[in-house]
Scaffold this active site. Structure first.
Site, mmCIF file in Angstrom:
data_model
loop_
_atom_site.group_PDB
_atom_site.id
_atom_site.type_symbol
_atom_site.label_atom_id
_atom_site.label_comp_id
_atom_site.label_asym_id
_atom_site.label_seq_id
_atom_site.Cartn_x
_atom_site.Cartn_y
_atom_site.Cartn_z
ATOM 1 N N SER A 6 0.477 -0.785 -0.151
ATOM 2 C CA SER A 6 -0.084 0.058 0.257
ATOM 3 C C SER A 6 0.834 1.327 -0.256
ATOM 4 O O SER A 6 1.837 1.202 1.370
ATOM 5 C CB SER A 6 -0.917 -0.266 0.739
ATOM 6 O OG SER A 6 -1.478 1.044 1.135
ATOM 7 N N LYS A 44 -1.030 -0.789 -4.283
ATOM 8 C CA LYS A 44 -1.730 0.110 -4.196
ATOM 9 C C LYS A 44 -1.839 1.882 -4.057
ATOM 10 O O LYS A 44 -0.733 1.751 -3.309
ATOM 11 C CB LYS A 44 -2.903 -0.567 -3.103
ATOM 12 C CG LYS A 44 -3.698 0.132 -2.372
ATOM 13 C CD LYS A 44 -4.603 -0.618 -1.490
ATOM 14 C CE LYS A 44 -4.843 -0.338 0.387
ATOM 15 N NZ LYS A 44 -5.674 -1.180 1.202
ATOM 16 N N LEU A 45 -2.527 2.100 -4.658
ATOM 17 C CA LEU A 45 -2.440 3.824 -4.206
ATOM 18 C C LEU A 45 -3.473 4.524 -3.631
ATOM 19 O O LEU A 45 -4.708 3.869 -3.855
ATOM 20 C CB LEU A 45 -2.832 4.472 -5.467
ATOM 21 C CG LEU A 45 -1.224 4.399 -6.419
ATOM 22 C CD1 LEU A 45 -1.600 4.750 -7.946
ATOM 23 C CD2 LEU A 45 0.054 3.853 -5.811
ATOM 24 N N LYS A 46 -3.259 5.026 -2.299
ATOM 25 C CA LYS A 46 -4.371 5.584 -1.507
ATOM 26 C C LYS A 46 -4.253 6.766 -2.686
ATOM 27 O O LYS A 46 -3.689 7.274 -2.996
ATOM 28 C CB LYS A 46 -3.669 6.290 -0.580
ATOM 29 C CG LYS A 46 -2.931 4.799 0.970
ATOM 30 C CD LYS A 46 -4.252 3.941 1.656
ATOM 31 C CE LYS A 46 -4.446 3.613 2.647
ATOM 32 N NZ LYS A 46 -5.617 2.613 3.321
ATOM 33 N N ASP A 95 -7.637 2.811 -3.304
ATOM 34 C CA ASP A 95 -8.373 2.526 -1.885
ATOM 35 C C ASP A 95 -8.032 4.196 -1.039
ATOM 36 O O ASP A 95 -7.143 5.347 -1.387
ATOM 37 C CB ASP A 95 -7.526 1.982 -0.798
ATOM 38 C CG ASP A 95 -7.602 2.114 0.571
ATOM 39 O OD1 ASP A 95 -9.036 2.845 0.600
ATOM 40 O OD2 ASP A 95 -7.001 1.797 1.712
ATOM 41 N N ASN A 106 -10.828 5.670 1.329
ATOM 42 C CA ASN A 106 -10.414 5.227 2.891
ATOM 43 C C ASN A 106 -11.795 6.278 2.872
ATOM 44 O O ASN A 106 -11.957 7.320 3.723
ATOM 45 C CB ASN A 106 -9.129 5.468 3.905
ATOM 46 C CG ASN A 106 -8.670 4.644 4.030
ATOM 47 O OD1 ASN A 106 -7.271 4.612 3.360
ATOM 48 N ND2 ASN A 106 -8.877 3.813 4.443
ATOM 49 N N GLU A 162 -11.279 0.393 -3.697
ATOM 50 C CA GLU A 162 -11.405 0.751 -2.406
ATOM 51 C C GLU A 162 -11.803 1.633 -1.512
ATOM 52 O O GLU A 162 -11.224 2.486 -1.367
ATOM 53 C CB GLU A 162 -10.298 -0.062 -1.584
ATOM 54 C CG GLU A 162 -10.535 -0.695 0.114
ATOM 55 C CD GLU A 162 -9.234 -1.134 0.587
ATOM 56 O OE1 GLU A 162 -8.002 -1.646 0.005
ATOM 57 O OE2 GLU A 162 -8.985 -1.202 1.811
ATOM 58 N N ASP A 189 -13.591 -2.243 2.049
ATOM 59 C CA ASP A 189 -12.715 -2.368 3.970
ATOM 60 C C ASP A 189 -13.670 -1.772 4.730
ATOM 61 O O ASP A 189 -14.898 -2.829 5.805
ATOM 62 C CB ASP A 189 -11.899 -1.458 3.484
ATOM 63 C CG ASP A 189 -10.803 -1.563 5.128
ATOM 64 O OD1 ASP A 189 -11.223 -1.938 5.596
ATOM 65 O OD2 ASP A 189 -9.187 -0.954 4.769
ATOM 66 N N LYS A 230 -10.541 -7.733 6.882
ATOM 67 C CA LYS A 230 -9.568 -7.020 7.730
ATOM 68 C C LYS A 230 -9.675 -7.775 9.416
ATOM 69 O O LYS A 230 -10.903 -7.439 10.098
ATOM 70 C CB LYS A 230 -8.779 -5.938 8.356
ATOM 71 C CG LYS A 230 -8.072 -5.100 7.035
ATOM 72 C CD LYS A 230 -8.456 -3.276 6.820
ATOM 73 C CE LYS A 230 -7.920 -2.785 6.723
ATOM 74 N NZ LYS A 230 -7.830 -1.412 6.543
ATOM 75 N N GLY A 267 -4.156 -4.978 5.856
ATOM 76 C CA GLY A 267 -3.041 -4.441 6.829
ATOM 77 C C GLY A 267 -4.092 -3.301 7.722
ATOM 78 O O GLY A 267 -4.059 -2.159 6.678
#
Ligand code: SMG
Ligand code: MG
Length: 370
Positions: free
Chosen positions: A135, A161-163, A188, A190, A213, A238, A262, A290
């Site tokens: 990540s 994976k790119l935030k 992702d 968030n 995500e 997630d 998770k 993670g």
């Protein structure tokens, strides 16, 4: 068996580089650890809460309080304790899944050490190594991002994976695709977007991402379903998936076609296995998320990620992705893009007491009911 002792430890682990997500930047990982004894056998649990309630409603001090005041005393009162009983004993307490997961993990570790069985075997793992994704946090610039991603690819990570967040989404993805071609790539958010951003997020479709995500808020299941109908990029959840039931609901609604699992978020490794089972029954692929774990949580994640339904690479990076010095004696290393699943009893890793002492900022004994 009976829980005969419990300790809470707060550790502060410096990160090798700041880790930025849509909800903030971390420079250190403040981790709450739990050490229990079952009839004298030690077991370790890691609580994946952050210091602030910005990823989920839980946070470190709240988790320490609920463990000290409610969860540990309840489990200590249970006469013939086994890991599956932990969830049952704690069921009357609402929420606090990450805290519950930490306690169940510690009991699992101790119980399986006595039994001489690895967590991987106990959970039903079918692989002895797992492919490792990484990540990548939000970077100060596109050149900085390309350099960081290039470094991880050189190390052998098999998936990036790119935030992302508003203002850092289309261009970084385009730049990574242009520079590195057809690598396995996902993003992702968030929870940083709303359904009003659907047309904007559809611009990611041209990049052939594995998934996006958690684009929307935790509770926006129907909105995720609406969004999923407007995107070609598969939607993965997630934060929204807090239980097997939440997973079943999300799948039934069409809110996601992939699930990030998770253990902390769903209340423990046993519940995580049930989420895996629900998804497998529905034909929905899962992967292991993670939470910037120490080697202890990382060990348990490798066991989980070795279950058969985990068909996508997880955020199961090596210890040195985040830490110069891990708190276990044999840190996790990347070998040909994979990480070996521990085979020893319990978590299968040993605490490096010196390394632990060097990062421990507080250690307390939890009083047990007599
Ligand atoms: O442990 O490799 C890791 C971190 C993976 O990006 C990661 N986790 O939403 O999936 C997620 C984030 C939450 C972590 S914030 C500490
Ligand atoms: Mg996530």
């Amino acid at each position: 068996m009976k829980l005969t002792a419990a300790e809470l430890l707060q550790v502060r682990m410096p990160l090798v580089a700041p880790f930025e997500t849509s909800f903030g930047v971390q420079h250190d990982r403040d981790v709450l650890l739990l050490r229990v004894e079952l009839d004298g056998q030690a077991g370790w649990g890691e609580c994946v809460t952050l210091p602030d309630p910005v990823y989920s409603p839980e946070f470190n001090d709240a988790a320490a309080t609920v463990l000290r005041e409610f969860l540990v005393p309840a489990v200590a009162g249970a006469p013939s304790l086994t890991a599956p009983r932990v969830g049952a004993v704690l069921q009357r307490f609402k929420g606090h899944r990450m805290a519950k997961a930490a306690l169940e993990m510690a009991v699992l570790d101790a119980e399986l050490r006595v039994a001489g069985m690895s967590l991987a075997d106990y959970l039903g793992a079918v692989h002895d190594r797992v492919p490792s994704g990484v990540s990548v946090g939000i970077q100060p610039s596109i050149p900085a991002l390309l350099e960081v991603v290039g470094g991880y690819l050189d190390s052998g990570y098999v998936r990036i994976k790119l935030k992302i967040k508003p203002g850092w989404d289309i261009e970084p993805v385009r730049a990574v695709r242009e520079r590195f071609g057809d690598i396995p790539l996902q993003v992702d958010a968030n929870t940083a977007y709303t359904l009003a951003d659907a047309r904007h997020l559809a611009r990611l479709d041209e990049f052939g991402l594995l998934l996006i995500e958690q684009p929307l808020e935790d509770e926006d299941l129907t909105q995720h379903a609406d969004l999923a109908r407007q995107l070609r990029t598969p939607v993965c959840l997630d934060e929204s998936v807090t239980s097997p039931k939440a997973a079943a609901d999300a799948i039934r609604l069409g809110a996601c076609s992939v699930v990030n699992i998770k253990a902390g978020r769903v209340g423990g490794y046993l519940e995580a296995r049930r989420v895996h089972d629900v998804c497998a029954a529905a034909g929905v692929p899962v992967w292991c998320g993670g939470m910037v774990e120490t080697g202890l949580g990382r060990a348990a994640n490798m066991a989980l990620a070795a279950l058969p339904g985990f068909t996508l690479p997880g955020d199961t990076s090596a210890s040195d992705r985040f830490y110069r010095r891990d708190i276990i004696t044999e840190p996790f290393v990347l070998d040909d893009g994979h990480i070996a699943v521990p085979t020893g009893p319990g978590l299968g890793v040993e605490v490096d007491e010196d390394a632990l002492a060097a990062v421990t900022v507080h250690r307390e004994t939890v009083p047990l009911p007599r």
